[in-house]
Write a protein that holds these residues in place. Structure first.
Motif, PDB file in Angstrom:
ATOM      1  N   PHE A   1       0.818  -1.210   0.000  1.00  0.00           N
ATOM      2  CA  PHE A   1       0.000   0.000   0.000  1.00  0.00           C
ATOM      3  C   PHE A   1       0.858   1.268   0.000  1.00  0.00           C
ATOM      4  O   PHE A   1       0.694   2.136  -0.845  1.00  0.00           O
ATOM      5  N   SER A   2       1.767   1.385   0.956  1.00  0.00           N
ATOM      6  CA  SER A   2       2.518   2.640   1.105  1.00  0.00           C
ATOM      7  C   SER A   2       3.455   2.915  -0.061  1.00  0.00           C
ATOM      8  O   SER A   2       3.672   4.065  -0.423  1.00  0.00           O
ATOM      9  N   ILE A   3       4.000   1.874  -0.659  1.00  0.00           N
ATOM     10  CA  ILE A   3       4.917   2.072  -1.790  1.00  0.00           C
ATOM     11  C   ILE A   3       4.189   2.717  -2.975  1.00  0.00           C
ATOM     12  O   ILE A   3       4.803   3.352  -3.831  1.00  0.00           O
ATOM     13  N   LEU A   4       2.859   2.595  -3.005  1.00  0.00           N
ATOM     14  CA  LEU A   4       2.075   3.249  -4.061  1.00  0.00           C
ATOM     15  C   LEU A   4       2.242   4.762  -4.042  1.00  0.00           C
ATOM     16  O   LEU A   4       2.107   5.415  -5.076  1.00  0.00           O
ATOM     17  N   LEU A   5       2.524   5.320  -2.861  1.00  0.00           N
ATOM     18  CA  LEU A   5       2.681   6.768  -2.756  1.00  0.00           C
ATOM     19  C   LEU A   5       3.875   7.275  -3.560  1.00  0.00           C
ATOM     20  O   LEU A   5       3.986   8.464  -3.838  1.00  0.00           O
TER      21      LEU A   5
END
Length: 197
Positions: A111-115
């Motif tokens: 999820f966070s790597i999508l940022l």
């Protein structure tokens, strides 16, 4: 608790689980293939669902990426907030924030790597919403940088962009086996401090 209530709650629990499974599948595929190259059918297949069933949870692919992006922001924000709690020295707080940021990005969290993903090719409306989510996370770093004892005339906005840009760009080149994500986070803050203090 009546049997009817219990059944309703169990149904809600399963529904929430399916929503989370869809988001996890979407985050994985968006990271692997990119947003444009990932279809709702691909996501349904990855999650082991019928494509039509997805629309109960997410009316469109845009709604799905907004949800996954927001979840990524929530996870990484919580990590940074937890890591900086109780630390009073401003530079130490920023270092802990950078380490938490890097550990979350490379901790197996799709999820966070999508940022860090390139969103320039998304529609203006979607891009605006994703930027709004990302900006709400960036504000954590802006607040930390505002507290730093810096020379007069330093553009703190550019400083935030420089630090987060360096941290996020690592998603394109980082490979396990060299310095750890934590060491990389510490390094970028140390470089800033040495140049500014």
């Amino acid at each position: 608790m009546t049997e009817k209530t219990a059944t309703k709650e169990e149904g809600q629990y399963r529904s929430d689980n399916r929503r989370q499974e869809l988001m996890a599948a979407a985050a994985h595929l968006f990271n692997q293939r990119g947003y444009d190259a990932t279809s709702m059918r691909d996501i349904a297949r990855e999650a082991g669902m019928l494509a039509g069933s997805m629309y109960y949870h997410f009316p469109s692919k845009d709604d799905l990426i907004i949800a996954t992006y927001d979840e990524g922001k929530r996870l990484i924000s919580n990590s940074v907030i937890d890591a900086t709690e109780g630390i009073t020295d401003p530079w130490e707080r920023l270092t802990h924030a950078a380490v938490a940021h890097m550990n979350t990005l490379f901790g197996g969290n799709n999820f966070s790597i999508l940022l860090c993903a390139d969103i320039s090719r998304t529609s203006p409306t979607l891009r605006s919403r994703l930027i709004e989510i990302r900006d709400s996370y960036d504000k954590l770093f802006m607040d930390l940088i505002e507290e730093l004892p810096l020379p007069e005339g330093i553009d703190k906005g550019l400083l935030r962009l420089s630090l987060l840009g360096s941290l996020n760009w690592s998603s394109s080149w980082y490979r396990p086996g060299g310095q750890t994500p934590a060491q990389i986070g510490e390094f970028f803050v140390r470089i800033l401090k040495e140049k500014l203090v």
